[in-house]
Design an enzyme around this catalytic site. Structure first.
Site, PDB file in Angstrom:
ATOM      1  CE1 TYR A   1      24.333 -11.707  66.000  1.00  0.00           C
ATOM      2  CE2 TYR A   1      23.349 -11.619  68.198  1.00  0.00           C
ATOM      3  CZ  TYR A   1      23.721 -12.387  67.042  1.00  0.00           C
ATOM      4  OH  TYR A   1      23.388 -13.519  66.786  1.00  0.00           O
TER       5      TYR A   1
ATOM      6  CD  GLN B   1      26.087 -14.412  73.503  1.00  0.00           C
ATOM      7  OE1 GLN B   1      25.395 -14.868  73.030  1.00  0.00           O
ATOM      8  NE2 GLN B   1      27.483 -14.497  73.066  1.00  0.00           N
TER       9      GLN B   1
ATOM     10  NE  ARG C   1      33.250 -24.824  65.264  1.00  0.00           N
ATOM     11  CZ  ARG C   1      33.921 -24.502  64.143  1.00  0.00           C
ATOM     12  NH1 ARG C   1      33.604 -24.759  62.912  1.00  0.00           N
ATOM     13  NH2 ARG C   1      35.140 -23.763  64.394  1.00  0.00           N
TER      14      ARG C   1
END
Length: 538
Positions: A170, A100, A347
């Site tokens: 971001y 990423q 998760r």
């Protein structure tokens, strides 16, 4: 049309994959010194051995100021050897690996990185308590080029794909947001101007690597804040990216790490753990006092981003990756039936790295993740954990802790918890007497069916001003007995206070989270080191 087989072979651009499950990018907190560690390699090796088609290494910044904290990897020649060891380990398990890439922009921690964070406009980061500097056009051009250079480093390190981070406010995402981007130049104003940073970064990566690796982009569908990016504008940006031919697939996400971080995750907001993980004592106290206004809780449901993602599926021909609340096989099959090519899981795989293998062998397998979100603040405390005291992936039958026969990473904090329990993370500081915060190196388990027990009435606590040191006593004559302490070196008791100890430093360990107590402790420590006050009493 027959939906694609969930566990059959698939293709993502030039990259063949063994199934349609992708391990989503979740910052692991295992890159001390901004370099790959053995724990990070073992973390992704476990996901690859657990059955995913591709695991994603997060977060690989394209520039040093683009990190959310100083220990995140940033792509440079020194990082390539470690990344090569990581990709080799993943490939040995039969999976692909993606990096990423992105720049944290206004989300970056300027106090940790030692350089100011950059954003489209001047603003203030409440998490780092630092001012975000407005990026100049030279900064924007440099960061665009840095994306291309980082992609080349990823190719050199053996990655099969890169994921360009265009979400969560971001750097590129903050330019897309009309709430954050107040510029009047070519990078602001209209949506076309605000989308230039995102489109240029994706195009630079494509021009640099061509078809050697697959290119994905993680795009916000909406920011989850009033006045931010919304579905209609985000859909237009996705159509531009498809027309540019710069990406092979889009991973659809939501939320703002700067303004509304829990909008993406849904479920319980672990305020206690977030506060304990904060290094800055002012931020830590602020989270405890007003954290609910910033870290909100949203109810969890399976595939909670599917409704918004359907609008993108109807308007785009580009392969799409569904993210958000995918923890059951039935959910993944429904995504395939509605036209999504891949599903990304976060998760659920942190809780059980081998979940995909078990889903394939047992169709009724359910994830053990309870979506307590307590894995989120854990990466902030990874530097304080003892790597030698590690645990295995899944708890033993009947609950309890698994034997420490394999290393565990920050993403497996939930693995130490039985199905009926949940982990309470601890503070990085010693616990106060009667505090609800457990010690860092001894995680405790509290059954999920039982809420926090009310605290018993504590004994009357001492306060730093109740142990003040009398400086006016220095005007008196020195005591005749050399063995007797001077009054200026002895704490005096205030009427009505509880009994005091000899030195304030002995209570400082219990109250060191309070800033003013640390000052008192330092003053008493100086007195002890000198052995006498500045008036040179015997």
């Amino acid at each position: 049309m027959t939906p694609p087989a969930l566990f059959g072979p698939a293709r993502l651009g030039p990259l063949p994959l063994r199934n349609r499950f992708i391990k989503a990018a979740t910052f692991e907190g295992m890159s001390k010194g901004a370099l790959v560690s053995d724990e990070l390699i073992d973390c992704h090796r476990r996901h690859a051995a657990g059955g995913v088609a591709m695991t994603t290494v997060a977060y690989c910044a394209v520039a040093p100021e683009g990190r959310t904290e100083r220990d995140q990897i940033w792509m440079r020649p020194e990082a390539v050897p470690g990344l090569r060891r990581l990709t080799d380990a993943v490939h040995a398990e039969g999976a692909a690996v993606s990096a990423q890439l992105g720049h944290a922009g206004p989300v970056a921690d300027g106090s940790s990185n030692g350089v100011p964070a950059l954003g489209p406009s001047t603003t203030f980061n409440k998490q780092s308590l630092r001012r975000v500097r407005r990026a100049s056009q030279t900064d924007i051009a440099r960061i665009t080029t840095a994306h291309a250079d980082a992609a080349l480093h990823a190719v050199e390190a053996g990655f099969n794909a890169v994921e360009i981070h265009l979400g969560h406010n971001y750097f590129a995402s903050s330019f897309l947001s009309p709430k954050i981007n107040k510029r009047k130049d070519e990078y602001g104003g209209t949506l076309e101007g605000r989308a230039k940073v995102a489109r240029n970064a994706a195009r630079a990566v494509r021009d640099a690597v061509g078809d050697r690796i697959a290119i994905l982009a993680k795009l916000n569908m909406d920011d989850g804040v009033p006045g931010g990016l919304w579905l209609d504008e985000s859909l237009q940006v996705a159509q531009w990216l498809e027309a540019d031919g710069s990406v092979d697939a889009l991973e659809l996400t939501a939320g703002s790490s700067l303004l509304n971080p829990m909008y993406l995750f849904r479920g319980e907001a672990p305020l206690t753990e977030f506060a304990a993980a904060m290094r800055n004592p002012i931020v830590r106290q602020g989270v405890r006092m007003v954290g609910k206004q910033f870290i909100r809780s949203y109810p969890y449901q399976e595939a909670y981003l599917l409704e918004s993602a359907r609008q993108f599926r109807a308007a785009l021909g580009l392969p799409l990756v569904l993210l958000g609340g995918v923890s059951l096989r039935e959910t993944a099959e429904r995504a395939m039936a509605e036209g999504f090519q891949f599903v990304a899981m976060g998760r659920a795989l942190l809780r059980e790295p081998d979940l995909i293998n078990r889903m394939e062998s047992e169709s009724g397998t359910r994830s053990l993740c309870i979506h307590c979100n307590k894995c989120m603040p854990h990466h902030l405390q990874w530097h304080a954990l003892s790597v030698g005291r590690t645990l295995t992936g899944r708890p033993p039958a009947g609950g309890g802790h698994a034997p420490p026969d394999r290393a565990v990473g920050a993403e497996q904090v939930c693995s130490t918890v039985p199905i009926t329990g949940e982990l309470r993370l601890s503070s990085a500081y010693p616990r106060r007497r009667g505090s609800r915060y457990p010690m860092m190196n001894e995680p405790s388990v509290e059954p999920s069916s039982r809420r926090r027990r009310p605290r018993a009435p504590a004994a009357r606590s001492r306060r730093p001003w109740q142990e003040a040191v009398s400086r006016s006593a220095c005007r008196r004559r020195p005591p005749a007995d050399p063995g007797r302490r001077s009054p200026c070196c002895t704490p005096r008791r205030v009427r009505g206070s509880s009994p005091v100890r000899t030195y304030p430093t002995e209570i400082a360990s219990e109250l060191r989270e309070d800033r003013h107590v640390r000052r008192v402790a330092q003053g008493a420590r100086n007195v002890r080191q000198r052995g006498r006050c500045r008036h040179r009493h015997p």
